[in-house]
Design an enzyme around this catalytic site. Structure first.
Site, PDB file in Angstrom:
ATOM      1  N   HIS A 273       0.823  -1.194  -0.054  1.00  0.00           N
ATOM      2  CA  HIS A 273      -0.034   0.241  -0.059  1.00  0.00           C
ATOM      3  C   HIS A 273       0.975   1.389   0.123  1.00  0.00           C
ATOM      4  O   HIS A 273       0.795   2.076  -0.843  1.00  0.00           O
ATOM      5  CB  HIS A 273      -0.888   0.159   1.264  1.00  0.00           C
TER       6      HIS A 273
HETATM    7  O1  RIB Z   1      -4.575  -0.237   4.924  1.00  0.00           O
HETATM    8  C1  RIB Z   1      -2.924  -0.265   4.851  1.00  0.00           C
HETATM    9  C2  RIB Z   1      -2.171   0.682   5.653  1.00  0.00           C
HETATM   10  O2  RIB Z   1      -2.528   0.057   7.232  1.00  0.00           O
HETATM   11  C3  RIB Z   1      -0.798   0.570   5.440  1.00  0.00           C
HETATM   12  O3  RIB Z   1      -0.368   1.963   5.767  1.00  0.00           O
HETATM   13  C4  RIB Z   1      -0.101  -0.355   6.239  1.00  0.00           C
HETATM   14  O4  RIB Z   1       1.194   0.037   6.479  1.00  0.00           O
HETATM   15  C5  RIB Z   1      -0.817  -0.071   7.461  1.00  0.00           C
HETATM   16  O5  RIB Z   1      -0.469   0.926   8.360  1.00  0.00           O
END
Ligand code: RIB
Ligand code: CA
Length: 316
Positions: free
Chosen positions: A247
């Site tokens: 992500h």
């Molecule tokens: O949903 C994904 C996010 O939540 C990313 O930033 C991952 O590192 C967690 O923090």
């Protein structure tokens, strides 16, 4: 790839965290495009002590001791703390024998650093990338609302609208972990770009891709391959996808090459009332295509991986 972005003054707020690690390495591999002023840490995937240690270790891997690390909030604004150790491992960096970093975080708290630095900066001169719960920025804005003036953009990994949530059917982790902070940031007049699950779930890292990354020949690429493998397996099994999303790395991918992504203007709210929609990002249907928030919806996945692999090949 000739990056066409201007040199950006950048602060990264983060809760490393596996995908945060990939984002930090990608950013630190591009000093010619990103003037990484500081890393600020927040509790999220794991505790603040661990996210701060991990940020210092990742900085060490990239040999970027020039970038200071400031520890921030150890808990959300209002709700009970929430962690994601089942996804990121108990230490936040699976398959890595964590140890104390050679150099730790600066003594100044992250919120003090944000208020001091943004408060003294020229208008629209600093970009803030937010890879975890938005607690630090919300606290800084409470203390000194005028700091919003210094922010060119705040680029946030968070939210979900056209994609289901990853903590509840409707909520994404970063917003679910501190929805009140996200709501306060949305209520400020800071220019926001959201990089939600709607787009991160379209940039999937497969085990085959990781094998290719692991063979790039640098220590950084070997570490990424080892640490990311168990992380993507969680989503591969959960969603039955051919790979897992890293992500946060898309935030840096967008900063380095925005042409890899597409999005819409949207009007966004965050649900803070207890219930099944707690932490949900809501895009007002009547304002779709309008609104002050840029909400990314599409990505050139191959273009992203070319950027990432070139970066990892440049690191030690
Ligand atoms: O949903 C994904 C996010 O939540 C990313 O930033 C991952 O590192 C967690 O923090
Ligand atoms: Ca994160």
């Amino acid at each position: 790839m000739a990056l066409v972005t201007p040199m950006l003054n950048l602060i990264i707020d983060t809760d490393p965290g596996v995908d945060d690690m990939v984002a930090l390495l990608l950013a630190m591999a591009h000093p010619e495009a990103l003037n990484l002023m500081a890393i600020t840490t927040v509790a999220g995937n794991v505790t603040l002590e661990k996210t701060t240690r991990n940020a210092c270790l990742i900085r060490e891997w990239a040999r970027r001791g020039d970038v200071p690390v400031y520890a921030g909030a150890d808990r959300p604004l209002q709700r009970a703390p929430l962690y994601a150790e089942h996804v990121h491992g108990s230490e936040g960096l699976p398959e890595f024998a964590v140890h104390p970093p050679a150099e730790g975080a600066a003594a100044e708290p992250a919120v003090d650093y944000l208020v001091r630095t943004l408060g003294g900066a020229a208008p629209a001169s600093i970009t803030l990338a937010m890879l975890g719960p938005q607690t630090n920025l919300a606290l800084a804005l409470r203390r000194a609302p005028e700091i919003a003036r210094a922010l060119r953009q705040v680029v946030i990994m968070g939210g979900a609208w056209f994609n289901a949530g990853n903590v509840t059917p409707t909520a994404e982790f970063n917003l679910f972990a501190d929805p009140h902070a996200a709501a306060e940031v949305l209520a400020s007049d800071v220019p926001l770009v959201y990089i939600p699950l709607d787009v991160t779930h379209k940039v999937l890292t497969s085990h085959q891709r990781l094998e290719h990354i692991g063979a790039l020949g640098t220590r950084a690429s070997e570490r990424v391959a080892a640490v990311v493998a168990p992380y993507i397996q969680h989503d591969i099994e959960r969603y039955g996808l051919p790979g897992g999303p890293v992500h946060d790395a898309n935030v840096i991918g967008w900063l380095l090459d925005p042409g890899l992504y597409e999005g819409i203007a949207a009007s966004v709210e965050v649900t803070c009332e207890e219930g099944e929609d707690f932490g949900r990002s809501v895009l007002r249907e009547e304002a779709m295509g309008a609104g002050s928030v840029t909400w990314l919806t599409g990505a050139d996945s191959e273009g992203f991986f070319s950027l990432l692999e070139a970066a990892l090949s440049r690191l030690p």
